[in-house]
Design a protein around this motif. Structure first.
Motif, mmCIF file in Angstrom:
data_model
loop_
_atom_site.group_PDB
_atom_site.id
_atom_site.type_symbol
_atom_site.label_atom_id
_atom_site.label_comp_id
_atom_site.label_asym_id
_atom_site.label_seq_id
_atom_site.Cartn_x
_atom_site.Cartn_y
_atom_site.Cartn_z
ATOM 1 N N ILE A 31 0.713 -1.216 -0.109
ATOM 2 C CA ILE A 31 0.113 -0.055 -0.015
ATOM 3 C C ILE A 31 0.906 1.218 -0.128
ATOM 4 C CG2 ILE A 31 -1.893 1.278 1.021
ATOM 5 C CD1 ILE A 31 -2.555 -1.403 2.563
ATOM 6 N N PRO A 32 0.904 2.225 -1.223
ATOM 7 C CA PRO A 32 1.518 3.308 -1.050
ATOM 8 C C PRO A 32 1.335 4.360 0.141
ATOM 9 C CG PRO A 32 -0.120 3.515 -2.837
ATOM 10 C CD PRO A 32 -0.137 2.181 -2.072
ATOM 11 N N ASN A 33 1.914 5.255 0.765
ATOM 12 C CA ASN A 33 1.671 6.002 1.708
ATOM 13 C C ASN A 33 1.450 5.505 3.075
ATOM 14 O OD1 ASN A 33 2.213 8.088 -0.279
ATOM 15 N ND2 ASN A 33 -0.044 8.179 -0.917
ATOM 16 N N TRP A 34 2.442 5.231 3.742
ATOM 17 C CA TRP A 34 2.287 4.570 4.981
ATOM 18 C C TRP A 34 2.346 3.201 4.838
ATOM 19 C CZ3 TRP A 34 3.685 7.648 8.922
ATOM 20 C CH2 TRP A 34 3.634 9.229 8.644
ATOM 21 N N GLY A 35 1.160 2.431 4.499
ATOM 22 C CA GLY A 35 1.001 0.946 4.383
ATOM 23 C C GLY A 35 1.252 0.125 5.706
ATOM 24 N N ALA A 36 0.785 0.977 6.650
ATOM 25 C CA ALA A 36 0.860 0.023 8.050
ATOM 26 C C ALA A 36 0.055 0.803 9.006
ATOM 27 C CB ALA A 36 2.190 -0.162 8.338
ATOM 28 N N TRP A 37 -0.187 0.205 10.135
ATOM 29 C CA TRP A 37 -0.544 0.992 11.225
ATOM 30 C C TRP A 37 0.557 1.619 12.160
ATOM 31 C CZ3 TRP A 37 -0.934 -1.073 16.822
ATOM 32 C CH2 TRP A 37 -1.265 -0.126 17.591
ATOM 33 N N CYS A 38 0.331 2.914 12.405
ATOM 34 C CA CYS A 38 1.584 3.276 13.038
ATOM 35 C C CYS A 38 0.862 4.325 14.427
ATOM 36 C CB CYS A 38 2.447 4.324 12.578
ATOM 37 S SG CYS A 38 3.436 3.509 11.056
ATOM 38 N N PRO A 39 1.244 3.961 15.733
ATOM 39 C CA PRO A 39 0.636 4.698 16.794
ATOM 40 C C PRO A 39 1.477 5.878 17.073
ATOM 41 C CG PRO A 39 2.043 2.857 17.453
ATOM 42 C CD PRO A 39 1.964 2.498 16.175
ATOM 43 N N VAL A 40 0.917 6.720 17.798
ATOM 44 C CA VAL A 40 1.533 7.950 18.240
ATOM 45 C C VAL A 40 2.304 7.759 19.478
ATOM 46 C CG1 VAL A 40 1.516 10.482 18.914
ATOM 47 C CG2 VAL A 40 -0.162 9.397 17.036
ATOM 48 N N VAL A 41 3.560 7.809 19.288
ATOM 49 C CA VAL A 41 4.357 7.364 20.528
ATOM 50 C C VAL A 41 5.204 8.895 20.911
ATOM 51 C CG1 VAL A 41 6.192 6.142 21.713
ATOM 52 C CG2 VAL A 41 4.837 5.174 19.798
ATOM 53 N N SER A 42 4.418 9.690 21.764
ATOM 54 C CA SER A 42 4.947 11.050 21.903
ATOM 55 C C SER A 42 5.829 10.894 23.025
ATOM 56 C CB SER A 42 3.762 11.857 22.250
ATOM 57 O OG SER A 42 3.059 11.497 23.414
ATOM 58 N N GLY A 43 6.913 12.066 23.193
ATOM 59 C CA GLY A 43 7.652 12.370 24.162
ATOM 60 C C GLY A 43 9.060 12.453 23.542
ATOM 61 N N GLY A 44 9.544 13.353 24.109
ATOM 62 C CA GLY A 44 11.047 13.644 23.493
ATOM 63 C C GLY A 44 12.324 12.801 23.751
ATOM 64 N N SER A 45 11.928 11.963 24.665
ATOM 65 C CA SER A 45 13.236 10.686 25.132
ATOM 66 C C SER A 45 12.394 9.243 25.610
ATOM 67 C CB SER A 45 13.701 11.104 26.491
ATOM 68 O OG SER A 45 13.088 11.280 27.580
ATOM 69 N N ARG A 46 13.135 8.328 25.482
ATOM 70 C CA ARG A 46 12.439 7.088 25.414
ATOM 71 C C ARG A 46 11.734 7.057 26.883
ATOM 72 N NH1 ARG A 46 13.854 2.979 22.183
ATOM 73 N NH2 ARG A 46 15.702 3.388 20.577
ATOM 74 N N SER A 47 12.263 7.453 28.119
ATOM 75 C CA SER A 47 11.555 7.441 29.399
ATOM 76 C C SER A 47 10.303 8.206 29.397
ATOM 77 C CB SER A 47 12.536 8.119 30.276
ATOM 78 O OG SER A 47 12.800 9.233 30.153
ATOM 79 N N TYR A 48 9.925 8.914 28.312
ATOM 80 C CA TYR A 48 8.795 9.752 28.675
ATOM 81 C C TYR A 48 7.554 9.350 27.362
ATOM 82 C CZ TYR A 48 10.615 12.894 32.042
ATOM 83 O OH TYR A 48 11.206 13.325 33.168
ATOM 84 N N ARG A 49 8.110 8.343 26.692
ATOM 85 C CA ARG A 49 7.498 7.828 25.365
ATOM 86 C C ARG A 49 6.188 6.868 25.798
ATOM 87 N NH1 ARG A 49 11.788 6.952 20.625
ATOM 88 N NH2 ARG A 49 12.389 9.381 20.641
ATOM 89 N N ASN A 50 5.156 7.181 25.227
ATOM 90 C CA ASN A 50 3.740 6.160 25.742
ATOM 91 C C ASN A 50 3.827 4.818 24.590
ATOM 92 O OD1 ASN A 50 1.577 4.991 26.584
ATOM 93 N ND2 ASN A 50 -0.041 6.196 25.283
ATOM 94 N N TYR A 51 4.334 3.670 25.271
ATOM 95 C CA TYR A 51 4.615 2.400 24.576
ATOM 96 C C TYR A 51 3.186 1.694 24.912
ATOM 97 C CZ TYR A 51 9.286 3.606 23.658
ATOM 98 O OH TYR A 51 10.170 4.212 22.748
ATOM 99 N N ASP A 52 2.298 2.159 25.565
ATOM 100 C CA ASP A 52 1.067 1.448 25.830
ATOM 101 C C ASP A 52 0.169 1.419 24.743
ATOM 102 O OD1 ASP A 52 -0.714 -0.224 27.317
ATOM 103 O OD2 ASP A 52 -1.629 1.156 28.631
ATOM 104 N N GLN A 53 0.332 0.886 23.851
ATOM 105 C CA GLN A 53 -0.650 1.021 22.599
ATOM 106 C C GLN A 53 -0.953 -0.344 22.051
ATOM 107 O OE1 GLN A 53 -1.062 3.969 21.095
ATOM 108 N NE2 GLN A 53 0.367 5.140 22.322
ATOM 109 N N HIS A 54 -2.330 -0.560 21.604
ATOM 110 C CA HIS A 54 -2.787 -1.771 21.103
ATOM 111 C C HIS A 54 -3.688 -1.504 19.828
ATOM 112 C CE1 HIS A 54 -5.980 -0.505 24.044
ATOM 113 N NE2 HIS A 54 -6.740 -0.804 23.076
#
Length: 305
Positions: A31-54
């Motif tokens: 699929i052109p243009n993205w071609g997958a589901w991508c969640p929003v993992v916000s935050g400037g560093s790994r310790s502040y990113r939200n990985y609780d996605q489903h």
């Protein structure tokens, strides 16, 4: 997912990055243009990113889940993939349960190491998810080796998943019936920890909401020991000519798993009936008062009343 049988409307996600919608989370899609589901993992560093996605899939009907697969994607210089994940499921709108690992904690599935290879995991045991239990009364019997045939023809419950001592199965018949006996075909496999229920309570009622908590038949199967070789046990219980329109089977776990392929009733004449499943997560009464309705039961050899 890949062949489109699961519709876009059955897919829900926690978040979406720009146009990388949940409906794009399908394998082998060019699929052109993205071609997958991508969640929003916000935050400037790994310790502040939200990985609780489903991503949530509504299967609509009772469905046997035999495996799960993931695949990464490459787009516009990005190379995204999921490294590991957990799987949870529920039935009939009940509580969510994580698929367990060997230590009975939530299993962590290994994901992808590149963006193109499909990584698949078979589920053993398989999962039965969503609504309905018609498979229990279809006059079709599952094979004794339920593992080899990936659970085909079986409905299973885990004492660990349900966190309960028993399950209840309620049958609604087209009218009042006089019942002679009921036979349940149960899988016994020592290595897979599946066993015949160690106790059963059978309730009778003329209406849906009038089951008595103090009047029921009680049996304790004893003739179906665990063996190295798996086998199907036909467990017949006398119903003592009781009459009812609604009948409830309360089955207490005899092992980690209870696998049933068929339930059949012997009554005065043919009658149609539907099956509704209710799984209770509360424990049974510690000291119930047992009163046998109508007449004393006459258990078959190998059962204690």
């Amino acid at each position: 997912m890949a062949d489109g049988r699961i519709k876009d409307s059955q897919i829900t996600v926690t978040s979406v990055l720009i146009t990388a919608y949940g409906r794009l989370a399908r394998l082998r899609q060019n699929i052109p243009n993205w071609g997958a589901w991508c969640p929003v993992v916000s935050g400037g560093s790994r310790s502040y990113r939200n990985y609780d996605q489903h991503i949530l899939i509504d299967l609509l009907n009772l469905t046997k889940i035999t495996g799960i697969a993931t695949q990464g994607r490459q787009y516009n210089g990005g190379r995204e993939k999921v490294k590991d994940y957990k799987l949870s499921y529920r039935k009939d709108g009940g509580a969510w349960h994580f698929y367990p690992g060997k230590d009975q904690t939530a299993k962590i599935f290994l994901g992808n190491t590149d963006v193109s290879t499909v990584v698949q995991h078979d589920l053993d045991p398989t999962i039965m998810a969503s609504n309905g239990t018609g498979i229990l009364t279809d006059i079709k019997f599952g094979p004794a080796n339920s593992k080899e045939f990936r659970g085909t023809g079986w409905v299973g419950w885990s004492s660990f998943f349900t966190q309960a001592q028993y399950i209840d199965i309620i049958f609604e018949f087209s009218g009042m019936r006089k019942f002679t006996n009921v036979t349940l075909t149960v899988n016994v496999a020592k290595k897979r920890y599946s066993a015949v229920f160690n106790q059963s309570w059978i309730f009778f009622s003329s209406t849906e909401d009038s089951f008595s908590n103090t009047s029921f038949l009680q049996y304790c199967p004893r003739d179906f020991p665990a063996q190295d070789n798996f086998y199907n046990a036909n467990v017949s219980l006398s119903l003592c000519e009781n009459t009812a329109r609604f009948l409830k089977l309360r089955l207490y776990f005899g092992g980690e798993w209870l696998l049933i392929t068929e339930i059949s009733f012997n009554s005065g004449c043919n009658s149609t009936y539907t099956t509704r499943l209710q799984i209770y997560t509360t424990a049974s009464p510690d000291n119930p008062t047992t009163t046998i309705p109508q007449i004393n039961p006459k258990p078959k050899p190998g059962y204690d009343s």
